[in-house]
Design a protein around this motif. Structure first.
Motif, PDB file in Angstrom:
ATOM      1  N   TYR A  20      21.310  -6.616  -9.778  1.00 17.91           N
ATOM      2  CA  TYR A  20      20.702  -6.157 -11.011  1.00 17.91           C
ATOM      3  C   TYR A  20      20.767  -4.639 -11.125  1.00 17.91           C
ATOM      4  N   TYR A  21      20.855  -4.169 -12.357  1.00 12.49           N
ATOM      5  CA  TYR A  21      20.721  -2.771 -12.744  1.00 12.49           C
ATOM      6  C   TYR A  21      21.989  -1.947 -12.489  1.00 12.49           C
ATOM      7  N   GLY A  22      22.189  -0.987 -13.402  1.00  8.01           N
ATOM      8  CA  GLY A  22      23.309  -0.061 -13.261  1.00  8.01           C
ATOM      9  C   GLY A  22      23.207   0.732 -11.973  1.00  8.01           C
ATOM     10  N   GLU A  23      21.987   1.066 -11.594  1.00  6.74           N
ATOM     11  CA  GLU A  23      21.711   1.705 -10.299  1.00  6.74           C
ATOM     12  C   GLU A  23      20.802   0.763  -9.515  1.00  6.74           C
ATOM     13  N   PRO A  24      21.381  -0.118  -8.686  1.00 10.76           N
ATOM     14  CA  PRO A  24      20.596  -1.133  -7.984  1.00 10.76           C
ATOM     15  C   PRO A  24      19.492  -0.519  -7.119  1.00 10.76           C
ATOM     16  N   ILE A  25      18.420  -1.285  -6.939  1.00 11.56           N
ATOM     17  CA  ILE A  25      17.282  -0.794  -6.156  1.00 11.56           C
ATOM     18  C   ILE A  25      17.145  -1.613  -4.873  1.00 11.56           C
ATOM     19  N   GLU A  26      16.613  -0.958  -3.845  1.00 16.35           N
ATOM     20  CA  GLU A  26      16.301  -1.611  -2.582  1.00 16.35           C
ATOM     21  C   GLU A  26      14.787  -1.782  -2.506  1.00 16.35           C
ATOM     22  N   LEU A  27      14.326  -3.024  -2.461  1.00 16.55           N
ATOM     23  CA  LEU A  27      12.889  -3.289  -2.349  1.00 16.55           C
ATOM     24  C   LEU A  27      12.515  -3.320  -0.877  1.00 16.55           C
ATOM     25  N   THR A  28      11.513  -2.541  -0.532  1.00 15.42           N
ATOM     26  CA  THR A  28      11.163  -2.384   0.880  1.00 15.42           C
ATOM     27  C   THR A  28       9.884  -3.097   1.290  1.00 15.42           C
ATOM     28  N   HIS A  29       8.934  -3.254   0.384  1.00 15.70           N
ATOM     29  CA  HIS A  29       7.713  -3.976   0.731  1.00 15.70           C
ATOM     30  C   HIS A  29       6.981  -4.397  -0.532  1.00 15.70           C
ATOM     31  N   GLY A  30       6.027  -5.303  -0.366  1.00 14.28           N
ATOM     32  CA  GLY A  30       5.274  -5.801  -1.502  1.00 14.28           C
ATOM     33  C   GLY A  30       3.868  -6.191  -1.108  1.00 14.28           C
ATOM     34  N   GLU A  31       3.032  -6.325  -2.121  1.00 17.04           N
ATOM     35  CA  GLU A  31       1.650  -6.770  -1.912  1.00 17.04           C
ATOM     36  C   GLU A  31       1.142  -7.369  -3.218  1.00 17.04           C
ATOM     37  N   GLY A  32       0.604  -8.568  -3.135  1.00 11.07           N
ATOM     38  CA  GLY A  32       0.116  -9.217  -4.344  1.00 11.07           C
ATOM     39  C   GLY A  32       1.237  -9.469  -5.324  1.00 11.07           C
ATOM     40  N   ARG A  33       1.103  -8.906  -6.514  1.00 10.45           N
ATOM     41  CA  ARG A  33       2.134  -9.066  -7.554  1.00 10.45           C
ATOM     42  C   ARG A  33       2.980  -7.809  -7.704  1.00 10.45           C
ATOM     43  N   ARG A  41       8.726   3.954  -5.518  1.00  8.06           N
ATOM     44  CA  ARG A  41       8.237   3.589  -6.839  1.00  8.06           C
ATOM     45  C   ARG A  41       7.692   2.161  -6.843  1.00  8.06           C
ATOM     46  N   ARG A  42       6.552   1.964  -7.487  1.00 12.27           N
ATOM     47  CA  ARG A  42       5.910   0.652  -7.542  1.00 12.27           C
ATOM     48  C   ARG A  42       6.307  -0.080  -8.826  1.00 12.27           C
ATOM     49  N   TYR A  43       6.528  -1.399  -8.698  1.00 14.84           N
ATOM     50  CA  TYR A  43       6.867  -2.241  -9.839  1.00 14.84           C
ATOM     51  C   TYR A  43       5.946  -3.454  -9.873  1.00 14.84           C
ATOM     52  N   LEU A  44       5.605  -3.887 -11.071  1.00 14.77           N
ATOM     53  CA  LEU A  44       4.959  -5.175 -11.266  1.00 14.77           C
ATOM     54  C   LEU A  44       6.067  -6.228 -11.266  1.00 14.77           C
ATOM     55  N   THR A  52      10.570 -17.391  -6.266  1.00 19.61           N
ATOM     56  CA  THR A  52      10.378 -17.804  -4.882  1.00 19.61           C
ATOM     57  C   THR A  52       9.065 -17.294  -4.291  1.00 19.61           C
ATOM     58  N   THR A  53       8.668 -16.079  -4.632  1.00 18.81           N
ATOM     59  CA  THR A  53       7.370 -15.587  -4.175  1.00 18.81           C
ATOM     60  C   THR A  53       6.318 -16.238  -5.072  1.00 18.81           C
ATOM     61  N   MET A  54       5.878 -17.421  -4.655  1.00 22.47           N
ATOM     62  CA  MET A  54       5.087 -18.280  -5.525  1.00 22.47           C
ATOM     63  C   MET A  54       3.620 -17.867  -5.601  1.00 22.47           C
ATOM     64  N   THR A  55       3.033 -17.489  -4.473  1.00 22.94           N
ATOM     65  CA  THR A  55       1.604 -17.189  -4.459  1.00 22.94           C
ATOM     66  C   THR A  55       1.347 -15.693  -4.564  1.00 22.94           C
ATOM     67  N   ALA A  56       1.925 -14.913  -3.665  1.00 22.80           N
ATOM     68  CA  ALA A  56       1.770 -13.455  -3.693  1.00 22.80           C
ATOM     69  C   ALA A  56       2.658 -12.846  -2.624  1.00 22.80           C
ATOM     70  N   HIS A  57       3.042 -11.597  -2.827  1.00 22.24           N
ATOM     71  CA  HIS A  57       3.744 -10.865  -1.775  1.00 22.24           C
ATOM     72  C   HIS A  57       2.763 -10.586  -0.637  1.00 22.24           C
ATOM     73  N   ALA A  58       3.267 -10.739   0.584  1.00 25.85           N
ATOM     74  CA  ALA A  58       2.476 -10.462   1.789  1.00 25.85           C
ATOM     75  C   ALA A  58       1.151 -11.221   1.784  1.00 25.85           C
ATOM     76  N   LEU A  59       1.173 -12.477   1.348  1.00 24.98           N
ATOM     77  CA  LEU A  59      -0.042 -13.285   1.369  1.00 24.98           C
ATOM     78  C   LEU A  59      -0.535 -13.391   2.813  1.00 24.98           C
ATOM     79  N   PRO A  60      -1.750 -12.961   3.100  1.00 22.24           N
ATOM     80  CA  PRO A  60      -2.213 -12.907   4.491  1.00 22.24           C
ATOM     81  C   PRO A  60      -2.107 -14.233   5.228  1.00 22.24           C
ATOM     82  N   GLU A  61      -2.421 -15.350   4.548  1.00 21.60           N
ATOM     83  CA  GLU A  61      -2.358 -16.642   5.223  1.00 21.60           C
ATOM     84  C   GLU A  61      -0.936 -16.987   5.673  1.00 21.60           C
TER      85      GLU A  61
END
Length: 442
Positions: A20-33, A41-44, A52-61
């Motif tokens: 995706y994107y003309g200048e692709p991004i590397e996602l390094t971590h997530g939390e929640g949504r 930079r943070r993204y919603l 695929t991330t059905m419940t949340a990023h980094a869901l503790p359980e």
């Protein structure tokens, strides 16, 4: 830094592996949504790694379950008993609605659908498959052969003979002008006509209750129940591809097939994506007589691994205990209505459709959709894109999305769409002027 990584990617990975994107991004971590890129930079996240991330990023359980199991043993294979595998299979079998169900775990939705095709064709002793136009079922040789979307079907070769029927796209095609009841009746007649052209036994119909890659399109409720009456007369199996629709994402139902439940559950159900919340989990549920029809040995080296099964159990438990299906229904309904209100004043938007947190925004052109994807990112929102023509924005956040986050995402998408509308109107104006000048010259 990202530019250098992109260059390395192009040098060593296939040209058809889309970024995706003309200048692709590397996602390094997530939390929640939310997720963060390598530049901080943070993204919603309204796409969840392709639903695929059905419940949340980094869901503790889930992270706790993965870490705990990884610290004990990573891999054993299906040649040994695995408590997590048995427990997850028991829960999925009970939730599936299929009587006397058996569950086989794979590592992806592609492999799950591949397995379902193997079971159906073996059980029915036929390589003929009914599939829906505009469909997508995976990237293996057999699943490409039943994919009714030319944009995702790179070869016409196939071990299967595929017959494509109408019904999965409500707003386009020869029956679009009909009422829901008339549409369903016309599609049933088309199915019966297609069966009249088949050579003897047909093994199965495979269908996504809501087409994912196809642009979040869906038939009227009850269409597959009407199809089922025809299929049952011929002994044809029904495979419901729930890789994207399962686990409550559509809000009103836990499985997509339940919108077509008048004649009971499907014979086979495939799943993947959300159950692992990012871990590689897929699988097939089938009636015992269908699942047990294979007479040769068959295993899955990595399907049902201790780590992925532990993750799936923790994720499914969280989803059920927190009623994320209900949240998808409530928050998804609010988000859909908000997007429809936005689209009402933007001619570039053709339609907003969806169920729960599976929402499609269809734009006038593929160029408009591509620009919207870029602009949404500029406003801190990640979304997907789909349909055969590439004109649909795909919105599928984690099912724990809050009302405030839905409003935040809708506001970002509104800004993106207003920019697209401005550019689209300017382009149409330029085209109109060019046509006038050409007419004047002639």
């Amino acid at each position: 830094m990202t530019g250098r990584l992109h260059a390395r990617h192009r040098a060593v990975l296939p040209a058809w592996q889309t970024l995706y994107y003309g200048e692709p991004i590397e996602l390094t971590h997530g939390e929640g949504r939310h997720v963060w890129d390598a530049d901080g930079r943070r993204y919603l996240d309204f796409f969840g790694g392709i639903l695929t991330t059905m419940t949340a990023h980094a869901l503790p359980e889930v992270t706790k379950a993965v870490a705990g199991q990884a610290g004990r043993i990573l891999h054993t294979s299906t040649l040994y008993l695995d408590r997590h595998m048995v427990e997850l299979a028991e829960r999925i079998a009970a939730l599936s609605g299929i009587p006397d169900a058996r569950v086989f775990f794979t590592t992806s939705g592609t492999e799950a659908n591949d397995t379902a095709l193997l079971l159906a064709t073996t059980h029915r002793r036929s390589n003929q498959i009914l599939a829906m136009r505009n469909s997508y079922h995976g990237r293996s040789f057999s699943t490409v052969g039943i994919t009714g979307n030319a944009a995702w079907s790179p070869t016409s070769l196939s071990p299967l003979q595929t017959l494509y029927v109408h019904g999965a796209v409500r707003s386009r095609g020869p029956y679009a002008h009909l009422s829901d009841a008339e549409f369903t009746a016309a599609c049933v007649r088309d199915l019966e006509d297609m069966l009249g052209q088949a050579h003897g036994t047909v093994a199965a119909l495979i269908a996504e209750p809501v087409q994912g890659v196809g642009g979040f399109t869906a038939p009227p409720d009850g269409l597959y129940a009407a199809f089922r009456e025809v299929l049952d007369r011929h002994g044809i199996l029904w495979i419901s591809d729930e890789v994207q629709t399962g686990w409550g994402r559509t809000g009103d139902h836990f499985w997509g097939w339940q919108a077509h439940a008048e004649n009971g559950p499907p014979d086979l159900l495939t799943f993947a994506k959300g159950i692992g919340n990012g871990m590689s989990v897929g699988g097939v549920v089938a009636r015992a007589e269908v699942m047990n029809c294979l007479e040769a040995n068959s295993i899955s080296t990595f399907g049902g691994s201790p780590v992925t099964m532990a993750a799936g159990l923790a994720n499914l438990t969280h989803l059920l205990e927190h009623d994320l299906q209900g949240n998808a229904r409530r928050v998804g309904g609010l988000l859909t209505e908000r997007l429809r209100a936005i689209a009402a004043g933007l001619p570039v938007v053709r339609e907003v459709r969806g169920r729960g947190l599976m929402i499609g925004v269809e734009l006038a052109t593929a160029e408009a959709a591509g620009l919207a994807l870029e602009q949404a990112r500029e406003h801190g929102l990640l979304i997907g894109k789909g349909s055969r023509e590439g004109t649909v924005l795909r919105i599928a956040p984690p099912l724990s999305l809050t009302v405030a986050e839905a409003e935040e995402g809708a506001a970002a998408l509104e800004e993106a769409l207003r920019h697209v509308q401005h550019e689209h109107a300017a382009e149409e104006h330029a085209v109109g002027n060019h046509a006038v000048e050409k007419a004047d010259r002639s």
